[in-house]
Design a protein around this motif. Structure first.
Motif, PDB file in Angstrom:
ATOM      1  N   SER A  96      95.581 122.078   4.073  1.00 54.98           N
ATOM      2  CA  SER A  96      94.916 121.187   5.014  1.00 54.98           C
ATOM      3  C   SER A  96      95.408 119.767   4.852  1.00 54.98           C
ATOM      4  O   SER A  96      95.691 119.313   3.740  1.00 54.98           O
ATOM      5  CB  SER A  96      93.397 121.212   4.801  1.00 54.98           C
ATOM      6  N   THR A  97      95.497 119.074   5.966  1.00 53.75           N
ATOM      7  CA  THR A  97      95.799 117.648   5.973  1.00 53.75           C
ATOM      8  C   THR A  97      94.532 116.878   6.300  1.00 53.75           C
ATOM      9  O   THR A  97      93.871 117.163   7.300  1.00 53.75           O
ATOM     10  CB  THR A  97      96.867 117.313   7.021  1.00 53.75           C
ATOM     11  N   ASN A 104      85.481 103.602   3.754  1.00 52.24           N
ATOM     12  CA  ASN A 104      84.392 104.301   3.075  1.00 52.24           C
ATOM     13  C   ASN A 104      84.852 105.501   2.248  1.00 52.24           C
ATOM     14  O   ASN A 104      84.027 106.159   1.603  1.00 52.24           O
ATOM     15  CB  ASN A 104      83.333 104.754   4.090  1.00 52.24           C
ATOM     16  N   GLY A 105      86.152 105.812   2.256  1.00 50.45           N
ATOM     17  CA  GLY A 105      86.682 106.910   1.464  1.00 50.45           C
ATOM     18  C   GLY A 105      86.546 108.279   2.078  1.00 50.45           C
ATOM     19  O   GLY A 105      87.044 109.270   1.528  1.00 50.45           O
ATOM     20  N   LYS A 106      85.863 108.381   3.207  1.00 50.53           N
ATOM     21  CA  LYS A 106      85.610 109.699   3.798  1.00 50.53           C
ATOM     22  C   LYS A 106      86.901 110.346   4.307  1.00 50.53           C
ATOM     23  O   LYS A 106      87.877 109.672   4.649  1.00 50.53           O
ATOM     24  CB  LYS A 106      84.594 109.587   4.929  1.00 50.53           C
ATOM     25  N   LEU A 107      86.852 111.674   4.350  1.00 51.48           N
ATOM     26  CA  LEU A 107      87.997 112.459   4.793  1.00 51.48           C
ATOM     27  C   LEU A 107      87.764 113.018   6.194  1.00 51.48           C
ATOM     28  O   LEU A 107      86.666 113.477   6.511  1.00 51.48           O
ATOM     29  CB  LEU A 107      88.246 113.627   3.834  1.00 51.48           C
ATOM     30  N   THR A 108      88.812 112.989   7.001  1.00 53.43           N
ATOM     31  CA  THR A 108      88.783 113.628   8.317  1.00 53.43           C
ATOM     32  C   THR A 108      89.818 114.729   8.328  1.00 53.43           C
ATOM     33  O   THR A 108      90.999 114.483   8.099  1.00 53.43           O
ATOM     34  CB  THR A 108      89.099 112.622   9.438  1.00 53.43           C
ATOM     35  N   HIS A 109      89.372 115.963   8.586  1.00 49.59           N
ATOM     36  CA  HIS A 109      90.293 117.100   8.595  1.00 49.59           C
ATOM     37  C   HIS A 109      91.108 117.068   9.886  1.00 49.59           C
ATOM     38  O   HIS A 109      90.565 117.019  10.986  1.00 49.59           O
ATOM     39  CB  HIS A 109      89.523 118.418   8.488  1.00 49.59           C
ATOM     40  N   LEU A 110      92.441 117.093   9.735  1.00 47.22           N
ATOM     41  CA  LEU A 110      93.331 117.006  10.889  1.00 47.22           C
ATOM     42  C   LEU A 110      93.934 118.348  11.274  1.00 47.22           C
ATOM     43  O   LEU A 110      94.080 118.643  12.468  1.00 47.22           O
ATOM     44  CB  LEU A 110      94.468 116.013  10.593  1.00 47.22           C
ATOM     45  N   ASP A 111      94.282 119.166  10.280  1.00 49.13           N
ATOM     46  CA  ASP A 111      94.983 120.407  10.586  1.00 49.13           C
ATOM     47  C   ASP A 111      95.048 121.267   9.336  1.00 49.13           C
ATOM     48  O   ASP A 111      94.887 120.775   8.215  1.00 49.13           O
ATOM     49  CB  ASP A 111      96.407 120.095  11.074  1.00 49.13           C
ATOM     50  N   ALA A 112      95.299 122.572   9.531  1.00 50.19           N
ATOM     51  CA  ALA A 112      95.518 123.500   8.426  1.00 50.19           C
ATOM     52  C   ALA A 112      96.701 124.391   8.770  1.00 50.19           C
ATOM     53  O   ALA A 112      96.749 124.972   9.862  1.00 50.19           O
ATOM     54  CB  ALA A 112      94.277 124.347   8.159  1.00 50.19           C
ATOM     55  N   THR A 113      97.658 124.475   7.861  1.00 51.66           N
ATOM     56  CA  THR A 113      98.889 125.230   8.088  1.00 51.66           C
ATOM     57  C   THR A 113      99.024 126.329   7.031  1.00 51.66           C
ATOM     58  O   THR A 113      99.044 126.024   5.838  1.00 51.66           O
ATOM     59  CB  THR A 113     100.115 124.310   8.004  1.00 51.66           C
TER      60      THR A 113
END
Length: 372
Positions: A96-97, A104-113
């Motif tokens: 996952s990217t 704020n350090g939060k993560l946003t999921h962009l894609d999974a390969t």
């Protein structure tokens, strides 16, 4: 499902993780990311640079597979520290990217390969254009291109078969050489790396052998680029290697013994890291749940023991903050993280505080906030 601060507090997690003291007026200046293989998520924590105190920010799920991620969930940062990669070690082996919000350090999921196999270790080259992985279970090294959006493409640039149990991919500062410890073969593979094509070619010689049965696991490079350090899983030794500046080849200098190997069973040594100033090196051993510290000779790169300290149960992974003030270690069997303060003169460790994590925490990445 992601949990905001309100949701986490409702679950009773926030008081255990710390209070708002870790926050500045604009939020934390440093963020910690801990992957949990058993719960397929990443804990995002704010870190107080002065005290090492951690504050929960969110739990980010890692999607793409139904089963849990076996015994680890490897992660890697893009060179610009704006993107984080994480791979689940269950089919279809998705990497996952995530983009990192530096406010704020939060993560946003962009894609999974999906990748060709489960990787014990992933890394990103210095250009940020290639993701490299070592497959312990699949006995291979793979290189995948990363596009302009920082997403991993689904077709590998290269897949190389190895002897059993390839365990790590380390890339030197020049971005021209890569090293792959292969536990089942008792050697480190040496490659030339072409960042324009993403191709690996064997160096001369193609491998550097360790002692039989040592079980080479993780390899890291000193900040000055002159030395590399190898930790052996079975025998729990740590080796110093000189690195040829032009060829990138390794020459063994000396090994030190942690003393945690009983000559019968594997010591299951795991991870190894160096302070940013290059003064101290630390290694973890899972069977004894100990951290071992060494002072690095500034002229020779050799190691002198400075002590050993108990940490979380079964410490599979740890990391050191960018200022070299704190070492953060996670325990696979304790589901917890301990912050250790590093004495800047002696390198000795002092336990500061434990924090609960998810199931089977195993990987730690630490990122300073970027002010745009």
């Amino acid at each position: 499902m992601r949990l905001g601060l309100g949701g986490i507090a409702a679950l009773g997690v926030l008081p255990l993780i710390g209070a708002q003291r870790a926050m500045t007026a604009d939020g934390p200046e440093t963020f910690v990311y801990v992957s949990n293989a058993g719960t397929k998520d990443i804990y995002v924590l704010g870190m107080n640079r002065d005290t090492g105190e951690l504050t929960m920010v969110e739990k980010a799920p890692v999607p793409g597979a139904e089963k849990t991620s076996l015994v680890s969930l490897p992660m890697a940062l893009a060179p610009n520290k704006r993107f984080l990669y994480a791979q689940l070690r269950s089919e279809p082996y998705p990497v996952s990217t995530f983009s990192i919000d530096h406010t704020n350090g939060k993560l946003t999921h962009l894609d999974a390969t999906p990748l060709v196999d489960q990787m014990a270790y992933i890394n990103v080259d210095k250009t940020g254009k290639y993701l490299l992985g070592a497959s312990y279970a699949g006995a291979k090294v793979a290189v995948y291109p990363i596009d302009a959006r920082y997403l991993v493409k689904d077709k590998a640039t290269q897949i190389i078969d190895t002897k059993p149990k390839a365990h790590c991919v380390s890339i030197d500062a020049s971005n021209k050489h890569a090293y792959v410890p292969v536990l089942g073969a008792d050697y480190v593979m040496q490659f030339k790396f072409d960042a324009s094509t993403g191709m690996l070619t064997p160096n001369d010689p193609p491998t550097v052998a360790t002692k039989a049965g040592a079980g080479p696991r993780h390899f890291i490079i000193h900040p000055n680029g002159k030395w590399g350090y190898l930790i052996t899983e079975t025998t729990a030794t740590i080796g110093t290697y000189s690195i040829d500046e032009d060829k990138g080849t390794l020459t063994e200098v000396a090994f030190v013994d942690t003393g945690d190997y009983n000559q019968k069973d594997s010591a299951f040594a795991s991870d190894i890291h160096i302070t940013p100033n290059g003064n101290f090196l630390y290694g973890a051993v899972r069977t004894t749940s100990m951290l071992h510290g060494y002072k690095i000779d500034p002229e020779k790169g050799t190691l002198t023991g400075i002590g050993k300290w108990p940490t979380e149960k079964t410490p599979r992974g740890f990391n050191i903050d960018p200022r070299g003030k704190f070492l953060l270690a996670v325990g696979m069997d304790s589901a917890s993280l301990t912050v250790h303060a590093i004495d800047q003169n002696s390198g000795e460790l002092k336990s500061v505080k434990p924090y609960p994590m998810g199931k089977q925490p195993n990987w730690v990445e630490i990122v300073d906030r970027i002010h745009d």
